[in-house]
Design an enzyme around this catalytic site. Structure first.
Site, PDB file in Angstrom:
ATOM      1  CG  HIS A 195       2.654  -1.146  -8.807  1.00 41.87           C
ATOM      2  ND1 HIS A 195       2.777  -2.231  -7.965  1.00 41.87           N
ATOM      3  CD2 HIS A 195       1.335  -0.873  -8.885  1.00 41.87           C
ATOM      4  CE1 HIS A 195       1.577  -2.588  -7.545  1.00 41.87           C
ATOM      5  NE2 HIS A 195       0.677  -1.776  -8.104  1.00 41.87           N
TER       6      HIS A 195
ATOM      7  CD  GLU B 143       8.073  -1.437  -7.445  1.00 44.43           C
ATOM      8  OE1 GLU B 143       8.161  -1.999  -6.336  1.00 44.43           O
ATOM      9  OE2 GLU B 143       7.055  -0.796  -7.812  1.00 44.43           O
TER      10      GLU B 143
ATOM     11  CB  CYS C  57       3.626  -5.982  -5.253  1.00 43.35           C
ATOM     12  SG  CYS C  57       3.487  -5.606  -7.022  1.00 43.35           S
TER      13      CYS C  57
ATOM     14  CB  CYS D  85       6.899  -4.829  -8.893  1.00 44.64           C
ATOM     15  SG  CYS D  85       5.635  -3.578  -9.242  1.00 44.64           S
TER      16      CYS D  85
END
Length: 166
Positions: free
Chosen positions: A56, A58, A86, A89
């Site tokens: 992801h 992040e 999410c 993260c």
């Protein structure tokens, strides 16, 4: 520059990263990490490209920032991200000791930072993260919605295309 202008400036860079993700066929999420007005991490989603569910924006930006600082503690940093993190993260933001996160659009279905789960400010964790929401919310939302609209259209077109066996 005041705080709003600073947040808007860095969020625009996160949106550019999100656009890069969309162009690569990835869910359009971009993240930027800033320390003392310097970008030390910048990334977009790459889960499809890397075949990695943890790739992801992040997480990738955190990895860049920790490598830049040669320290896993990202004290005094601010992350700008186009969509609410999410749960995975959000947990990484807490573990990395990020001071503040700024995001565009919230995610009431899967948001791990505040909307669905409140991981960033869970009393039982050893660190909490300050939150600012809604910075460039509309462009963040439009990019996400147009990406998924185009994806659904492509899937619909594929499903309606006659096969060679017909």
């Amino acid at each position: 520059m005041d705080a709003f202008d600073t947040d808007t400036f860095y969020m625009q860079i996160a949106l550019q990263e999100a656009q890069r993700a969309a162009e690569a066929g990835e869910v359009p999420c971009g993240a930027v990490i800033v320390l003392d007005d310097q970008i030390i991490g910048k990334a977009h989603n790459q889960t499809e490209q890397l075949n990695d569910p943890t790739a992801h924006a992040e997480i990738l930006a955190i990895t860049q920032a920790t490598q830049h600082l040669q320290n896993w503690r990202l004290n005094r940093t601010v992350m700008y991200v186009t969509k609410e993190p999410c749960p995975m993260c959000a947990g990484a933001l807490v573990l990395a000791r990020i001071q503040r996160v700024v995001w565009g659009m919230s995610d009431p279905i899967r948001g791990g930072a505040q909307s669905k789960f409140n991981i960033l400010n869970e009393a039982d964790l050893n660190h909490s993260v300050d939150v600012t929401t809604g910075i460039l919310e509309e462009p963040s939302r439009q990019l996400m919605q147009s990406f998924f609209h185009a994806l659904r259209s492509r899937k619909k077109d594929i499903a309606q295309t006659p096969s060679n066996n017909d």
